[in-house]
Design a protein around this motif. Structure first.
Motif, PDB file in Angstrom:
ATOM      1  N   LYS A 280       0.816  -1.217   0.000  1.00  0.00           N
ATOM      2  CA  LYS A 280       0.000   0.000   0.000  1.00  0.00           C
ATOM      3  C   LYS A 280       0.852   1.270   0.000  1.00  0.00           C
ATOM      4  CE  LYS A 280      -0.730   0.122   5.047  1.00  0.00           C
ATOM      5  NZ  LYS A 280      -1.764   0.080   6.109  1.00  0.00           N
ATOM      6  N   ASP A 281       2.165   1.110   0.267  1.00  0.00           N
ATOM      7  CA  ASP A 281       3.081   2.256   0.250  1.00  0.00           C
ATOM      8  C   ASP A 281       3.736   2.359  -1.119  1.00  0.00           C
ATOM      9  OD1 ASP A 281       4.956   4.229   0.615  1.00  0.00           O
ATOM     10  OD2 ASP A 281       6.193   3.102   2.036  1.00  0.00           O
ATOM     11  N   GLU A 282       3.347   3.360  -1.899  1.00  0.00           N
ATOM     12  CA  GLU A 282       3.866   3.483  -3.263  1.00  0.00           C
ATOM     13  C   GLU A 282       5.351   3.848  -3.292  1.00  0.00           C
ATOM     14  OE1 GLU A 282       2.642   8.090  -4.330  1.00  0.00           O
ATOM     15  OE2 GLU A 282       1.244   6.463  -4.824  1.00  0.00           O
ATOM     16  N   GLU A 283       5.915   4.254  -2.140  1.00  0.00           N
ATOM     17  CA  GLU A 283       7.334   4.590  -2.057  1.00  0.00           C
ATOM     18  C   GLU A 283       8.176   3.395  -1.586  1.00  0.00           C
ATOM     19  OE1 GLU A 283       8.486   7.437  -3.110  1.00  0.00           O
ATOM     20  OE2 GLU A 283       6.467   8.200  -3.520  1.00  0.00           O
ATOM     21  N   ALA A 284       7.565   2.254  -1.388  1.00  0.00           N
ATOM     22  CA  ALA A 284       8.298   1.080  -0.895  1.00  0.00           C
ATOM     23  C   ALA A 284       9.413   0.690  -1.868  1.00  0.00           C
ATOM     24  CB  ALA A 284       7.340  -0.091  -0.697  1.00  0.00           C
ATOM     25  N   PRO A 285      10.622   0.429  -1.369  1.00  0.00           N
ATOM     26  CA  PRO A 285      11.755   0.077  -2.237  1.00  0.00           C
ATOM     27  C   PRO A 285      11.507  -1.160  -3.103  1.00  0.00           C
ATOM     28  CG  PRO A 285      12.513   0.591  -0.023  1.00  0.00           C
ATOM     29  CD  PRO A 285      11.020   0.535   0.039  1.00  0.00           C
ATOM     30  N   ILE A 286      10.599  -2.038  -2.686  1.00  0.00           N
ATOM     31  CA  ILE A 286      10.346  -3.261  -3.448  1.00  0.00           C
ATOM     32  C   ILE A 286       9.901  -2.941  -4.872  1.00  0.00           C
ATOM     33  CG2 ILE A 286       7.922  -3.461  -2.725  1.00  0.00           C
ATOM     34  CD1 ILE A 286      10.378  -6.405  -3.073  1.00  0.00           C
ATOM     35  N   PHE A 287       9.243  -1.800  -5.063  1.00  0.00           N
ATOM     36  CA  PHE A 287       8.761  -1.441  -6.394  1.00  0.00           C
ATOM     37  C   PHE A 287       9.907  -1.118  -7.354  1.00  0.00           C
ATOM     38  CE2 PHE A 287       4.742  -0.257  -4.046  1.00  0.00           C
ATOM     39  CZ  PHE A 287       3.979  -1.289  -4.587  1.00  0.00           C
ATOM     40  N   GLN A 288      11.100  -0.838  -6.829  1.00  0.00           N
ATOM     41  CA  GLN A 288      12.250  -0.533  -7.688  1.00  0.00           C
ATOM     42  C   GLN A 288      12.786  -1.771  -8.389  1.00  0.00           C
ATOM     43  OE1 GLN A 288      15.201   1.641  -5.442  1.00  0.00           O
ATOM     44  NE2 GLN A 288      13.688   3.083  -4.620  1.00  0.00           N
ATOM     45  N   VAL A 289      12.525  -2.942  -7.834  1.00  0.00           N
ATOM     46  CA  VAL A 289      13.000  -4.179  -8.468  1.00  0.00           C
ATOM     47  C   VAL A 289      11.856  -4.990  -9.067  1.00  0.00           C
ATOM     48  CG1 VAL A 289      14.999  -4.352  -6.929  1.00  0.00           C
ATOM     49  CG2 VAL A 289      12.884  -5.513  -6.310  1.00  0.00           C
ATOM     50  N   ALA A 290      10.618  -4.572  -8.797  1.00  0.00           N
ATOM     51  CA  ALA A 290       9.457  -5.334  -9.271  1.00  0.00           C
ATOM     52  C   ALA A 290       9.204  -5.099 -10.753  1.00  0.00           C
ATOM     53  CB  ALA A 290       8.218  -4.941  -8.470  1.00  0.00           C
ATOM     54  N   ASP A 291       8.827  -6.172 -11.443  1.00  0.00           N
ATOM     55  CA  ASP A 291       8.408  -6.050 -12.841  1.00  0.00           C
ATOM     56  C   ASP A 291       6.976  -5.540 -12.911  1.00  0.00           C
ATOM     57  OD1 ASP A 291      10.743  -7.406 -14.348  1.00  0.00           O
ATOM     58  OD2 ASP A 291      10.265  -8.854 -12.784  1.00  0.00           O
ATOM     59  N   TYR A 292       6.182  -5.953 -11.923  1.00  0.00           N
ATOM     60  CA  TYR A 292       4.787  -5.503 -11.830  1.00  0.00           C
ATOM     61  C   TYR A 292       4.517  -5.083 -10.387  1.00  0.00           C
ATOM     62  CZ  TYR A 292       4.408  -8.040 -16.236  1.00  0.00           C
ATOM     63  OH  TYR A 292       4.601  -8.486 -17.523  1.00  0.00           O
ATOM     64  N   GLY A 293       3.918  -3.912 -10.203  1.00  0.00           N
ATOM     65  CA  GLY A 293       3.625  -3.439  -8.872  1.00  0.00           C
ATOM     66  C   GLY A 293       2.169  -3.049  -8.726  1.00  0.00           C
ATOM     67  N   LEU A 294       1.593  -3.415  -7.599  1.00  0.00           N
ATOM     68  CA  LEU A 294       0.212  -3.054  -7.305  1.00  0.00           C
ATOM     69  C   LEU A 294       0.185  -2.303  -5.979  1.00  0.00           C
ATOM     70  CD1 LEU A 294      -2.866  -3.207  -7.799  1.00  0.00           C
ATOM     71  CD2 LEU A 294      -2.850  -5.425  -6.604  1.00  0.00           C
ATOM     72  N   VAL A 295      -0.187  -1.009  -6.036  1.00  0.00           N
ATOM     73  CA  VAL A 295      -0.323  -0.218  -4.815  1.00  0.00           C
ATOM     74  C   VAL A 295      -1.739  -0.443  -4.304  1.00  0.00           C
ATOM     75  CG1 VAL A 295      -0.250   2.083  -3.799  1.00  0.00           C
ATOM     76  CG2 VAL A 295       1.326   1.489  -5.650  1.00  0.00           C
ATOM     77  N   ALA A 296      -1.848  -1.265  -3.273  1.00  0.00           N
ATOM     78  CA  ALA A 296      -3.171  -1.642  -2.769  1.00  0.00           C
ATOM     79  C   ALA A 296      -3.050  -2.222  -1.375  1.00  0.00           C
ATOM     80  CB  ALA A 296      -3.817  -2.668  -3.709  1.00  0.00           C
ATOM     81  N   ASP A 297      -4.173  -2.247  -0.683  1.00  0.00           N
ATOM     82  CA  ASP A 297      -4.257  -2.886   0.625  1.00  0.00           C
ATOM     83  C   ASP A 297      -4.265  -4.394   0.404  1.00  0.00           C
ATOM     84  OD1 ASP A 297      -4.969  -3.977   3.062  1.00  0.00           O
ATOM     85  OD2 ASP A 297      -6.508  -2.490   3.494  1.00  0.00           O
ATOM     86  N   LEU A 298      -3.268  -5.077   0.945  1.00  0.00           N
ATOM     87  CA  LEU A 298      -3.147  -6.521   0.706  1.00  0.00           C
ATOM     88  C   LEU A 298      -4.369  -7.285   1.204  1.00  0.00           C
ATOM     89  CD1 LEU A 298      -2.268  -8.365   3.457  1.00  0.00           C
ATOM     90  CD2 LEU A 298      -0.239  -6.926   3.251  1.00  0.00           C
ATOM     91  N   PHE A 299      -5.035  -6.788   2.239  1.00  0.00           N
ATOM     92  CA  PHE A 299      -6.194  -7.494   2.779  1.00  0.00           C
ATOM     93  C   PHE A 299      -7.410  -7.396   1.849  1.00  0.00           C
ATOM     94  CE2 PHE A 299      -3.638  -6.443   6.546  1.00  0.00           C
ATOM     95  CZ  PHE A 299      -3.410  -7.726   7.004  1.00  0.00           C
ATOM     96  N   LYS A 300      -7.317  -6.520   0.880  1.00  0.00           N
ATOM     97  CA  LYS A 300      -8.337  -6.452  -0.164  1.00  0.00           C
ATOM     98  C   LYS A 300      -7.840  -7.155  -1.421  1.00  0.00           C
ATOM     99  CE  LYS A 300     -11.056  -3.199  -2.945  1.00  0.00           C
ATOM    100  NZ  LYS A 300     -11.302  -1.771  -3.286  1.00  0.00           N
ATOM    101  N   ALA A 301      -6.552  -6.965  -1.735  1.00  0.00           N
ATOM    102  CA  ALA A 301      -5.993  -7.511  -2.978  1.00  0.00           C
ATOM    103  C   ALA A 301      -5.888  -9.036  -2.959  1.00  0.00           C
ATOM    104  CB  ALA A 301      -4.622  -6.903  -3.239  1.00  0.00           C
ATOM    105  N   LEU A 302      -5.480  -9.616  -1.824  1.00  0.00           N
ATOM    106  CA  LEU A 302      -5.307 -11.073  -1.771  1.00  0.00           C
ATOM    107  C   LEU A 302      -6.632 -11.832  -1.937  1.00  0.00           C
ATOM    108  CD1 LEU A 302      -2.550 -11.640   0.949  1.00  0.00           C
ATOM    109  CD2 LEU A 302      -2.367 -12.030  -1.509  1.00  0.00           C
ATOM    110  N   PRO A 303      -7.701 -11.443  -1.240  1.00  0.00           N
ATOM    111  CA  PRO A 303      -8.975 -12.131  -1.484  1.00  0.00           C
ATOM    112  C   PRO A 303      -9.447 -11.982  -2.932  1.00  0.00           C
ATOM    113  CG  PRO A 303      -9.074 -10.947   0.596  1.00  0.00           C
ATOM    114  CD  PRO A 303      -7.808 -10.518  -0.089  1.00  0.00           C
TER     115      PRO A 303
END
Length: 310
Positions: A280-303
Motif C-alpha cells: 500500500k506504500d507506493e514509495e516502498a523500495p520493493i517497487f524498484q525491483v518489481a516487474d509488476y507493482g500493485l499499490v493496494a491494501d493486501l487485505f483487499k488484494a489477496l482475497p
C-alpha cells in the motif's frame, strides 16, 4: 584437476541443489567425483552415479553420518582431501555448515556462494548483500567452495554412468551428538526449488493472516516464504525466511506481499525471473525491483486474487 562434490541428500534421494553444484564443478574442468555420506543411502549413490558429468561416486556409509553432523562430515572430507584439488558443495544449510569446518581444518580460505566460474582459480561472488559482485582469485593449493545453486543450471539427472566405490569412514570426532529434529511438513513445493514463490512481510500483521497467502499459494502450486521482519515478529517459522540470512530463491515468479524491500530481503530474491509486488506504500523500495507493482491494501488484494484464480 579433480573436484569432490559433497552430495546433499536425506539418505533416500539426492537433493536437487547437488545437480547445480555438479554443473559448477564441471566448469572447473577435470574429473568430478561425488561424495555420498550417510547411512542406508546406497540408493542415493546410485542416483548420483547417473548424473551427467560425474566420473566417480564415493559412498561412505556409517551410522555416524546418518544425520550429517558437521564435525564428523568435515573429518571425513579432510581424510579424502589429499586426492582432490577442489572441494565443493551447494550453499545449502548443510553445505554452509560443513565446508567452513573443512576449510579451517585444511587451513585454507573458503570461497563462499560463488555465482560464476571465471577460471579454475578465479570466481565471482556477491558482496554487500548482493549489491556488488567481487571477482576473487585464490592461490590456495586446495580450494573449498560453496555454490549459489540458483546461478548454475542443474546437471542432467540421467545420462551418466559413474562407478560407485566404498569410502572408509573417518574416526568419530565425538564433538557433537544428534538429539532430534523438528521438521515442518507441507504439501507445497520446497522453497528453494519452487517455480513460484509468494512471500509475506511485516504488512501481514500476524501469523494468522498468512492463511491469505496460503490459499493463493495452493491454487498456484507455489511455496510460501517470508521476510526477516515477519519471521522475527513470530508470524512464521525460520524456514520460511527469504533473504541474505535466510534462503536464496530464483523462481519463475516471485510475489512479494506487504514487503517493503529491505536490502537483506532483496539479496535473497532479486534474481527471480518475474517479480510482482503488492504494497500500500507506493514509495516502498520493493517497487524498484518489481516487474509488476500493485499499490493496494493486501487485505483487499489477496482475497480478490484468490477469487480470480477460482
Amino acid at each position: 584437476m579433480t573436484v569432490l562434490v559433497l552430495a546433499d541428500h536425506d539418505n533416500k534421494a539426492l537433493g536437487a541443489a547437488t545437480l547445480n553444484a555438479v554443473t559448477a564443478a564441471t566448469e572447473l574442468g577435470g574429473d568430478v567425483h561425488v561424495l555420498v555420506a550417510g547411512n542406508g543411502c546406497a540408493a542415493v549413490a546410485d542416483e548420483a552415479a547417473k548424473v551427467a558429468g560425474v566420473a566417480k561416486v564415493l559412498l561412505a556409509e556409517d551410522a555416524m553420518y546418518a544425520d550429517a553432523l558437521a564435525e564428523n562430515m568435515a573429518a571425513l572430507i579432510v581424510s579424502l582431501a589429499d586426492s582432490y584439488d577442489v572441494i565443493l558443495a551447494a550453499a545449502t544449510t548443510s553445505g554452509k555448515n560443513i565446508l567452513p569446518r573443512v576449510a579451517a581444518l585444511l587451513d585454507v580460505a573458503q570461497i563462499s556462494e560463488i555465482v560464476e566460474v571465471v577460471s579454475p582459480d578465479t570466481f565471482v561472488r556477491p558482496i554487500y548483500a548482493g549489491n556488488a559482485m567481487a571477482t576473487v582469485q585464490s592461490s590456495d593449493a586446495k580450494k573449498v567452495i560453496t555454490v549459489r545453486s540458483t546461478n548454475f543450471a542443474a546437471a542432467a539427472a540421467t545420462g551418466g554412468s559413474a562407478s560407485v566405490e566404498a569410502a572408509s569412514a573417518a574416526a568419530d570426532t565425538g564433538l557433537s551428538t544428534f538429539v532430534g529434529a523438528e521438521l515442518s511438513k507441507s504439501e507445497r513445493p520446497e522453497l528453494t526449488s519452487a517455480k513460484i514463490v509468494i512471500s509475506g512481510g511485516r504488512g501481514m500483521q500476524s501469523g494468522d493472516n498468512f492463511h491469505l497467502l496460503e490459499k493463493v499459494a495452493d491454487k498456484l502450486g507455489a511455496a510460501v516464504g517470508a521476510s526477516r521482519a515477519a519471521v522475527d515478529a513470530g508470524f512464521v517459522p525460520n524456514d520460511y525466511q527469504v533473504g541474505q540470512t535466510g534462503k536464496v530463491v530464483a523462481p519463475q515468479l516471485y510475489i512479494a506481499v506487504g514487503i517493503s524491500g529491505a536490502i537483506q530481503h532483496l539479496a535473497g530474491m532479486k534474481d527471480s525471473k518475474v517479480i510482482v509486488a503488492i504494497n500500500k506504500d507506493e514509495e516502498a523500495p520493493i517497487f524498484q525491483v518489481a516487474d509488476y507493482g500493485l499499490v493496494a491494501d493486501l487485505f483487499k488484494a489477496l482475497p480478490e486474487l484468490d477469487e480470480a484464480l477460482g
